[in-house]
Design an enzyme around this catalytic site. Structure first.
Site, PDB file in Angstrom:
ATOM      1  N   GLY A  66     -22.683  -0.749 -11.934  1.00 42.28           N
ATOM      2  CA  GLY A  66     -21.379  -1.250 -12.389  1.00 42.28           C
ATOM      3  C   GLY A  66     -21.539  -2.603 -13.050  1.00 42.28           C
ATOM      4  O   GLY A  66     -20.655  -3.447 -13.057  1.00 42.28           O
TER       5      GLY A  66
ATOM      6  N   LEU B 176     -16.097  -5.744 -14.399  1.00 36.19           N
ATOM      7  CA  LEU B 176     -15.539  -7.064 -14.092  1.00 36.19           C
ATOM      8  C   LEU B 176     -16.479  -7.938 -13.265  1.00 36.19           C
ATOM      9  O   LEU B 176     -16.818  -9.056 -13.663  1.00 36.19           O
ATOM     10  CB  LEU B 176     -14.202  -6.856 -13.352  1.00 36.19           C
ATOM     11  CG  LEU B 176     -13.557  -8.041 -12.661  1.00 36.19           C
ATOM     12  CD1 LEU B 176     -13.147  -9.094 -13.673  1.00 36.19           C
ATOM     13  CD2 LEU B 176     -12.338  -7.583 -11.857  1.00 36.19           C
TER      14      LEU B 176
ATOM     15  N   GLY C 142     -19.687  -7.224 -12.266  1.00 36.30           N
ATOM     16  CA  GLY C 142     -21.046  -7.220 -12.818  1.00 36.30           C
ATOM     17  C   GLY C 142     -21.216  -8.260 -13.917  1.00 36.30           C
ATOM     18  O   GLY C 142     -22.188  -9.018 -13.950  1.00 36.30           O
TER      19      GLY C 142
ATOM     20  N   TYR D   8      -9.591   6.942  -2.310  1.00 32.67           N
ATOM     21  CA  TYR D   8     -10.498   5.814  -2.574  1.00 32.67           C
ATOM     22  C   TYR D   8     -10.870   5.113  -1.271  1.00 32.67           C
ATOM     23  O   TYR D   8     -12.042   4.801  -1.030  1.00 32.67           O
ATOM     24  CB  TYR D   8      -9.799   4.846  -3.535  1.00 32.67           C
ATOM     25  CG  TYR D   8     -10.611   3.632  -3.908  1.00 32.67           C
ATOM     26  CD1 TYR D   8     -11.650   3.731  -4.833  1.00 32.67           C
ATOM     27  CD2 TYR D   8     -10.334   2.377  -3.365  1.00 32.67           C
ATOM     28  CE1 TYR D   8     -12.391   2.617  -5.202  1.00 32.67           C
ATOM     29  CE2 TYR D   8     -11.069   1.258  -3.731  1.00 32.67           C
ATOM     30  CZ  TYR D   8     -12.098   1.384  -4.646  1.00 32.67           C
ATOM     31  OH  TYR D   8     -12.830   0.285  -5.007  1.00 32.67           O
TER      32      TYR D   8
ATOM     33  N   THR E  50     -10.988  -9.404  -1.846  1.00 33.50           N
ATOM     34  CA  THR E  50      -9.557  -9.164  -2.025  1.00 33.50           C
ATOM     35  C   THR E  50      -9.340  -8.855  -3.510  1.00 33.50           C
ATOM     36  O   THR E  50     -10.247  -8.387  -4.177  1.00 33.50           O
ATOM     37  CB  THR E  50      -8.741 -10.380  -1.533  1.00 33.50           C
ATOM     38  OG1 THR E  50      -9.370 -11.579  -2.005  1.00 33.50           O
ATOM     39  CG2 THR E  50      -8.699 -10.437  -0.009  1.00 33.50           C
TER      40      THR E  50
ATOM     41  N   LYS F  80       0.642  -6.315 -20.540  1.00 34.02           N
ATOM     42  CA  LYS F  80       2.070  -6.071 -20.810  1.00 34.02           C
ATOM     43  C   LYS F  80       2.718  -7.280 -21.496  1.00 34.02           C
ATOM     44  O   LYS F  80       3.495  -7.137 -22.432  1.00 34.02           O
ATOM     45  CB  LYS F  80       2.813  -5.803 -19.496  1.00 34.02           C
ATOM     46  CG  LYS F  80       2.800  -4.353 -19.064  1.00 34.02           C
ATOM     47  CD  LYS F  80       3.693  -4.185 -17.836  1.00 34.02           C
ATOM     48  CE  LYS F  80       3.870  -2.721 -17.492  1.00 34.02           C
ATOM     49  NZ  LYS F  80       4.731  -2.540 -16.322  1.00 34.02           N
TER      50      LYS F  80
ATOM     51  N   ARG G  90      -0.301 -11.211  -2.557  1.00 30.28           N
ATOM     52  CA  ARG G  90      -1.712 -10.834  -2.648  1.00 30.28           C
ATOM     53  C   ARG G  90      -2.593 -12.085  -2.648  1.00 30.28           C
ATOM     54  O   ARG G  90      -2.189 -13.149  -3.104  1.00 30.28           O
ATOM     55  CB  ARG G  90      -1.984 -10.049  -3.941  1.00 30.28           C
ATOM     56  CG  ARG G  90      -1.292  -8.688  -4.029  1.00 30.28           C
ATOM     57  CD  ARG G  90      -1.875  -7.683  -3.070  1.00 30.28           C
ATOM     58  NE  ARG G  90      -1.206  -6.390  -3.132  1.00 30.28           N
ATOM     59  CZ  ARG G  90      -0.240  -5.996  -2.314  1.00 30.28           C
ATOM     60  NH1 ARG G  90       0.220  -6.817  -1.377  1.00 30.28           N
ATOM     61  NH2 ARG G  90       0.278  -4.794  -2.416  1.00 30.28           N
TER      62      ARG G  90
ATOM     63  N   ASP H  27       6.548  -0.765  -4.921  1.00 31.45           N
ATOM     64  CA  ASP H  27       5.899  -2.059  -4.691  1.00 31.45           C
ATOM     65  C   ASP H  27       4.501  -1.935  -4.082  1.00 31.45           C
ATOM     66  O   ASP H  27       3.730  -2.872  -4.136  1.00 31.45           O
ATOM     67  CB  ASP H  27       6.750  -2.896  -3.710  1.00 31.45           C
ATOM     68  CG  ASP H  27       7.715  -3.824  -4.439  1.00 31.45           C
ATOM     69  OD1 ASP H  27       7.499  -4.090  -5.636  1.00 31.45           O
ATOM     70  OD2 ASP H  27       8.676  -4.282  -3.796  1.00 31.45           O
TER      71      ASP H  27
END
Length: 324
Positions: free
Chosen positions: A8, A12, A14, A143, A171, A194, A215, A277
């Protein structure tokens, strides 16, 4: 000579590890060490779901160490839609990587898990002891189960063969080279894309959900340093949470506000509360990490977000945006 294979390696995390290895001073805590050869591979070099291709890859590079990041990943909505794909593809990838690492006698493998492996009903904050205490959230059932099995496999390889296989639990990761495809992106890159399109097209910036969930976001380049540290200094089979502190939770609304600010967006901006959500919050404790690593400075969220937005705007044509 140490050969460190990063699966990978074009994604991101890697790309962030490659950036840190190339930019930190050689021989420093997170820099390249003498006698190290780093190999970053993406799916174009081998389909790790395929046994034969995986075997050839490991025979070609004969790594002494592996940082295993390759996975089929995606945000909330695609996980809900394709549970079997996320389960099966990830089980195949993980089994092929761990089996081949064992077969060629790798000294160490660190696999990347995710906080979604944790039970849906669990006492917070999350820590390293709570992974298997109940069923994961239904939204990423496939997953999460595939990733949990990596921890099970690591223990089995250690028990039966004494292999030094472990795992990291980051996280919510974000940064340059993220997946910005609106079909499958995680929350921050999806918000960035977006907002970029709303600004470009003069349309409203509509954020899915209420904006209330919280988060913990970790910058990919900080996470890269933590992976490099783990590779060199962490030798326990038990997983390790790699995260900012639980006091650094950010609401989706705060994140969207920060994106609007970084993009310089001045148009209409609202939340579509008819959309799901996901989990409200899942704070993770980084106490174990901090007790082991000692002094480590995380990049402030706003600075990391600004750098990522800047990278996205400069590299829009080549970024992973899902455009043909």
């Amino acid at each position: 000579m140490s050969v460190i294979l990063v699966t990978g390696g074009t994604g991101l995390v890697g790309k962030a590890i490659e950036y840190v290895i190339e930019t930190e001073p050689e021989g420093s805590r997170f820099g390249k060490r003498p006698g190290e050869k780093w190999v970053f591979i993406g799916s174009s070099e081998a389909d790790l779901r395929n046994q034969e291709q995986s075997k050839k890859l490991f025979e070609k590079y004969r790594p002494t160490h592996v940082i295993h990041l390759a996975a089929l990943v995606g945000g909330l909505f695609i996980n809900m839609k394709k549970k079997l794909d996320f389960l099966r593809d990830n089980i195949l990838i993980n089994d092929n990587v761990l089996h081949n690492a064992h077969e060629i006698g790798c000294k160490k493998v660190i696999s990347c898990l995710s906080t979604c492996v944790y039970p849906d009903k669990v006492d917070y904050p999350l820590d390293e002891t709570k992974i298997h205490l109940g069923l994961p959230h239904d939204s990423n059932f496939g997953y999460a189960h595939a990733k949990r099995l990596v921890d099970v496999q690591n223990h089995a390889y250690k028990d039966q063969y004494g292999d030094n296989f472990t795992s990291a639990i980051p996280t919510n990761v974000f940064g340059p080279h993220d997946n910005f495809d609106l079909e499958s992106a995680h929350v921050l890159p999806a918000l960035m894309h977006k907002c970029y399109l709303a600004k470009k097209n003069g349309t409203p910036f509509v954020v899915w959900g209420s904006g209330k969930p919280l988060r913990q976001f970790i910058y990919s380049r900080d996470l890269a340093k933590l992976f490099i540290w783990m590779l060199r200094e962490y030798d326990d089979v038990e997983p390790l949470i790699l995260s900012v502190g639980e006091d650094e939770e950010v609401s989706i609304k705060q994140a969207a506000d920060a994106v609007v600010g970084a993009m310089g967006f001045t148009g209409e901006y609202r939340f579509d509360t008819t959309k799901a959500d996901g989990q409200f919050r899942k704070p993770a404790s980084n106490k174990k990490l901090l007790s082991l690593i000692g002094d480590f400075e995380f990049t402030p969220f706003d600075k990391a977000l600004e750098e990522t937005v800047q990278w996205f705007q400069q590299n829009y044509e080549n970024a992973r945006t899902g455009k043909p």
